[in-house]
Motif scaffolding. Sequence first.
Motif, mmCIF file in Angstrom:
data_model
loop_
_atom_site.group_PDB
_atom_site.id
_atom_site.type_symbol
_atom_site.label_atom_id
_atom_site.label_comp_id
_atom_site.label_asym_id
_atom_site.label_seq_id
_atom_site.Cartn_x
_atom_site.Cartn_y
_atom_site.Cartn_z
ATOM 1 N N ILE A 148 0.871 -1.170 0.000
ATOM 2 C CA ILE A 148 0.000 0.000 0.000
ATOM 3 C C ILE A 148 0.911 1.224 0.000
ATOM 4 N N ARG A 149 0.643 2.164 -0.874
ATOM 5 C CA ARG A 149 1.555 3.301 -1.068
ATOM 6 C C ARG A 149 1.837 4.047 0.233
ATOM 7 N N PRO A 150 3.107 4.276 0.539
ATOM 8 C CA PRO A 150 3.434 5.186 1.632
ATOM 9 C C PRO A 150 3.571 6.621 1.101
ATOM 10 N N THR A 151 3.740 6.753 -0.176
ATOM 11 C CA THR A 151 3.808 8.001 -0.933
ATOM 12 C C THR A 151 3.884 7.535 -2.389
ATOM 13 N N SER A 152 3.696 8.440 -3.351
ATOM 14 C CA SER A 152 3.449 7.923 -4.703
ATOM 15 C C SER A 152 4.522 8.204 -5.756
ATOM 16 N N GLU A 153 5.694 8.643 -5.356
ATOM 17 C CA GLU A 153 6.732 8.901 -6.361
ATOM 18 C C GLU A 153 6.888 7.711 -7.309
ATOM 19 N N THR A 154 7.137 6.550 -6.736
ATOM 20 C CA THR A 154 7.435 5.398 -7.595
ATOM 21 C C THR A 154 6.170 4.830 -8.244
ATOM 22 N N VAL A 155 5.005 5.206 -7.706
ATOM 23 C CA VAL A 155 3.746 4.812 -8.337
ATOM 24 C C VAL A 155 3.546 5.605 -9.627
ATOM 25 N N MET A 156 3.853 6.880 -9.540
ATOM 26 C CA MET A 156 3.508 7.793 -10.636
ATOM 27 C C MET A 156 4.562 7.885 -11.725
ATOM 28 N N TYR A 157 5.826 7.905 -11.342
ATOM 29 C CA TYR A 157 6.831 8.338 -12.305
ATOM 30 C C TYR A 157 7.032 7.409 -13.505
ATOM 31 N N PRO A 158 6.793 6.094 -13.362
ATOM 32 C CA PRO A 158 6.869 5.271 -14.580
ATOM 33 C C PRO A 158 5.882 5.769 -15.639
ATOM 34 N N TYR A 159 4.722 6.271 -15.178
ATOM 35 C CA TYR A 159 3.708 6.740 -16.128
ATOM 36 C C TYR A 159 4.047 8.125 -16.648
ATOM 37 N N TYR A 160 4.675 8.921 -15.804
ATOM 38 C CA TYR A 160 5.164 10.211 -16.302
ATOM 39 C C TYR A 160 6.121 9.958 -17.474
ATOM 40 N N ALA A 161 6.999 8.979 -17.278
ATOM 41 C CA ALA A 161 7.985 8.679 -18.326
ATOM 42 C C ALA A 161 7.279 8.235 -19.608
ATOM 43 N N LYS A 162 6.173 7.531 -19.446
ATOM 44 C CA LYS A 162 5.436 7.056 -20.610
ATOM 45 C C LYS A 162 4.675 8.198 -21.291
ATOM 46 N N TRP A 163 4.078 9.056 -20.492
ATOM 47 C CA TRP A 163 3.225 10.108 -21.047
ATOM 48 C C TRP A 163 4.026 11.253 -21.662
ATOM 49 N N ILE A 164 5.186 11.510 -21.082
ATOM 50 C CA ILE A 164 5.961 12.652 -21.556
ATOM 51 C C ILE A 164 6.860 12.200 -22.699
ATOM 52 N N GLN A 165 6.459 12.523 -23.907
ATOM 53 C CA GLN A 165 7.178 12.068 -25.085
ATOM 54 C C GLN A 165 7.939 13.207 -25.746
ATOM 55 N N SER A 166 7.550 14.422 -25.431
ATOM 56 C CA SER A 166 8.156 15.581 -26.071
ATOM 57 C C SER A 166 8.246 16.693 -25.039
ATOM 58 N N TYR A 167 9.153 17.622 -25.259
ATOM 59 C CA TYR A 167 9.238 18.732 -24.304
ATOM 60 C C TYR A 167 7.954 19.553 -24.301
ATOM 61 N N ARG A 168 7.155 19.387 -25.354
ATOM 62 C CA ARG A 168 5.861 20.080 -25.350
ATOM 63 C C ARG A 168 4.894 19.480 -24.326
ATOM 64 N N ASP A 169 5.172 18.270 -23.870
ATOM 65 C CA ASP A 169 4.344 17.653 -22.827
ATOM 66 C C ASP A 169 4.712 18.179 -21.441
ATOM 67 N N LEU A 170 5.734 18.993 -21.381
ATOM 68 C CA LEU A 170 6.154 19.575 -20.099
ATOM 69 C C LEU A 170 5.683 21.025 -20.016
#
Lengths: 674, 674
Positions: free
Chosen positions: B275-297
């Motif tokens: 159960i998440r104690p905080t979500s850094e490692t929950v979220m960031y794999p998906y950030y890496a997937k979603w962010i494909q271009s600097y325009r996504d930032l």
Amino acid sequence: MSVEEAFAKLCLSDAPADAVTVKSLVFKPKTPKSAVPVPIVVVALHTTTTPSPLIAQVASAKDPRLARDDLVKDIFKCDSAKNFTLAFLSNATSEFKLLIDNQLEAVEDATVLQLNDNLFITKAELFKFLSAFDQQSVDFSQEVKKEEPKKKQQAKKQESSKAVLDDAKLIGITVDKAKDFPGWYQQVLTKGEMLDYYDVSGCYILRPPSYAIWEFIQKFFDERIKKLGVQNAYFPMFVSSRVLEKEKDHVEGFAPEVAWVTRAGSSELEEPIAIRPTSETVMYPYYAKWIQSYRDLPLKLNQWNSVVRWEFKHPQPFLRTREFLWQEGHTAFLDQPEAEEEVLQILDFYGDIYKELLAVPVIKGKKTEKEKFAGGDYTTTVEGYIPQTGRGIQGGTSHHLGQNFSKMFNLTVENPKGPEFPKVYAYQNSWGLSTRTIGVMVMIHSDNKGLVFPPRVAQWQAVVIPVGITKKSSQEQREHIHASAKTIEDRLKQAGIRAFGDYNDNYTPGWKFSQYELKGVPIRIELGPKDIEQSHVTVVRRNDSRKYNVKLDELEQRIPEILDELHDDLYAKAKELYDAHRVIVNEWDEFVPNLNKKNVILSPWCGVMDCEEDIKESSAKKDDGEEIDVDEKSPSMGAKSLCIPFEQPELKEGQKCVKCDRPAINYTMFGRSY
Amino acid sequence: MSVEEAFAKLCLSDAPADAVTVKSLVFKPKTPKSAVPVPIVVVALHTTTTPSPLIAQVASAKDPRLARDDLVKDIFKCDSAKNFTLAFLSNATSEFKLLIDNQLEAVEDATVLQLNDNLFITKAELFKFLSAFDQQSVDFSQEVKKEEPKKKQQAKKQESSKAVLDDAKLIGITVDKAKDFPGWYQQVLTKGEMLDYYDVSGCYILRPPSYAIWEFIQKFFDERIKKLGVQNAYFPMFVSSRVLEKEKDHVEGFAPEVAWVTRAGSSELEEPIAIRPTSETVMYPYYAKWIQSYRDLPLKLNQWNSVVRWEFKHPQPFLRTREFLWQEGHTAFLDQPEAEEEVLQILDFYGDIYKELLAVPVIKGKKTEKEKFAGGDYTTTVEGYIPQTGRGIQGGTSHHLGQNFSKMFNLTVENPKGPEFPKVYAYQNSWGLSTRTIGVMVMIHSDNKGLVFPPRVAQWQAVVIPVGITKKSSQEQREHIHASAKTIEDRLKQAGIRAFGDYNDNYTPGWKFSQYELKGVPIRIELGPKDIEQSHVTVVRRNDSRKYNVKLDELEQRIPEILDELHDDLYAKAKELYDAHRVIVNEWDEFVPNLNKKNVILSPWCGVMDCEEDIKESSAKKDDGEEIDVDEKSPSMGAKSLCIPFEQPELKEGQKCVKCDRPAINYTMFGRSY
């Protein structure tokens, strides 16, 4: 000598304590009726996860699922899937595929493997035995390949007659809603960036457009319940088993799906602790403690939280997920009529959420005894309908619990008439609505271009896009169009419309149109040189591409009107479909044919639970391994009762039940369902 | 022959497989320095839970905790607590208490008990051995008795000089905030109906007044972050171990507190799920997937959720709980300056929540390397102060993660300068604020009459109470007063003030006054015959009983002013205390004495981690079993660095570190802390 005996000879007679456990599983891929299935046998270390999608990929098989007894009997002459061991491979009467875990291949030859309670064999002996069969070594730790657009393209060529959209752009939806509804649903959610699939099966990520819908629902509902005097609170997500199991009828329904925490850090907990599947038994001991006098009644609490139901059935985004967001209201009253009044007030709010926010028609009614909330007196419900599958879907339920829980939890107050009168058990309700709402909304409105958001729950209601800029346009013209578009965006925002503009010159207007169609923005506002000339904008509705010219000086008035019209049209269209597919059936002969036409059915019914079970069984398609919908709760997909609608067709004098000889007591709505 | 050997003779030489495991634990109660502690030895079935509060109750001992090596050495001549067995009872050099689990007594005499890895003994033999000592049979399944008012009263007589309030009414707070702060805190929360203790240890129920505060905080913060372009989302509460453990530095801090789900229904999961104690490692794999271009930032997401940290330390409502509510924001930027700007914007919002909503002063600053968020670049923080304990408390943190996580999760975009330049790792922030805020608020403002709510987060801001109705009042007079009071309530509500009236004739105004003082309603509005005569109401402030007459025709204007003044006064008073107890200390000699005066300390400091550890150790009180505060994170309660305040006293030329010989690089705030 049976194959079992022959195989046993290869095995060791002693059972060493440190044997490595090995599993052998038989999968059956989805196979056309006309074809013989080619089963897939997987031999793997017990500790290796062998996910079905990966098996599908490496064996080039469609949707493999654990085989049932009949297949194992037919092909391997083994009496049941449970008793299957590798011995039975020698029996095979037809082709099969054999996949071998490369982790298993990597263990030393002398290692003793345990195949079941009695069978122990060295790795070397087992592999000698297996060498008689064609086999494939598999790395089960590899990731399942995402379907690449390119692959999709190829797939399109191969099965162009099937579900793949002909003119779909790579970026957009490539699956036809009418032909492959589950595939379409997945694409529309992920490509529309509403949701993403997650590392833990059955759990999904709600991305901003989804969560925004939930926030609109929260605001709408929260305001209304607070006016009824309901207060929000937060109870812990953990429940001790003692408390969870207090109400037996109630827990029975949830027990198989409860997730248990047994360890914290590296310490085993003294007692496993459950994660709430719902909070009746979490809350009511405290209600009993807090309510000391009838003056403490009514007590009305609600919480916005997540609950966990670890379903082992096929999960589906929003509709069946292991964790989901919901609200659960729990109220206690001195008088039953007051409690019962609230049950219906809440149900009306649920109906309004569907109608006013999501533009989704629902039917209000009461659940049958079989389908009601276990442990309560009765359940009221709003029931939706998904045209593509012809299935009903429960949209939200408001339960009157009567005194069942208050008796269990000793939730009593002294009698207001005086201490000489007996104590009074409180009358209780509970009611809940979940993020399932969002899935229903998507299934109903969205299309082959992508999402369609009803405007009241759309994170963005309007996108402003400059058009008509060509290579010949001067810098000045370009800037003028951009500035005019920005002014329009600002005016819309000022008017309370959730608008944004896309002024990126790197993309063509056409590309942008597709983008925002995919993402479901309800209206697109185009502004080009001609529009500016004529002092208007061109408004295009997402749902039906209908175009309007809106005069610039009527912007603040017309855009909200157009959004409201759009909402009404979405609702009307969905209602028309629901109405057309909700048919009255008085004779059993017409029951299943009507189900098969993707209808839900209103039938005169006797109200007897046995009869309901009979209807379900008799309306189930036979399980021939082909036509079964994988995410159906009942594997045989018979019709369940959806509700006894409040709005009833008139029952004829002497009308009999649609299924049995008993007299009908009402019209009940039946259907295949989610 | 040693006692061990003697005891071993009683034992069996064979180790039967079905032996019942028995535990023997040594507890040490809190004992005045002058007295010799009387240890408590508990002998129980391994499966029996032996909670410390229950031991305290049955042994009439204060706050028993597991004994350390020194005590076990001193009294039982056993080299360590870990090696203690019942054999050592024969060694005892002084008095001890022996508690025996009645479940253990109930097992059959022939049962073989396993005392440790090597010691097996029949139950009959063990009890024969134990019969040499005074003993007490205990039912460990009994509930710990809640302190009854009656018992409190007796306690009051016995120790009237101590913490019990002299004139406390039974219904109200009976413990003095100044004398027994933890006892007071518990009472003020439970009697004020903000919170209740829960069946699962370390979890608490947030009742409506608490949750309402959280809703006000949510609204305040949510509006502000949305203006910065942050969107809300929801990620699953479950994390696979593979993902959880991706960032090693980061997970190290959380691993011992992670709760693991290992079972669902009756099935063991193939792999335990955290159960998440905080979500850094929950979220960031998906950030890496979603962010494909600097325009996504930039990508800016926030979620309002609960997280679980299964702490084994003494839990405390709001401040240290196993599940808590919070928000966690996670943002990713192309440029570092933009990211760093956000870190401070968010920190300002946190400061504003404390100042503008909760009327709590905080100091903003940066955490030292030792205290920063593991895995990030640096942490900024708002630090509060609890005067009664003299301890600092971290109020909310905003972290700049730099590129540490983006490198770990491969969160990259192509270089905006062109493909010939290297890929760019995103710069990330994360920031969180929890329901701990609520506990800080209560500790600071509430008093011996009960809760004191700052008006902007009070569920109810004003209560209207009719007064001056006596037995002699005519029915007409009574009705007139009630009607006038109701009019005032309605006018206040109309003016947007959260007001309600209490018109119940069964209670005296005095009783009602106490009730609403206990519950912390910021102002009470009294209306009696004289008030009506003079066309005013009497307004009484909860915090200081200050009275105002407010003319009826100025009601809508004056009441909001009074509420704002009240807020400002609460803040000013708390700030005065914080300021008075935040002292500059340049010399080490004055460091500990100032800590002992319940101060936090600003000292010139070298910035070296070793020195920080040295300060902590050197400022710790010695653990003589007496003065240790049970809920202190560090058992020795040395001073930690709280932050390096942004607002710095001027550092003198050549100023040395307060502790070592190195040059000071800044003033750092130190203190004992929560």
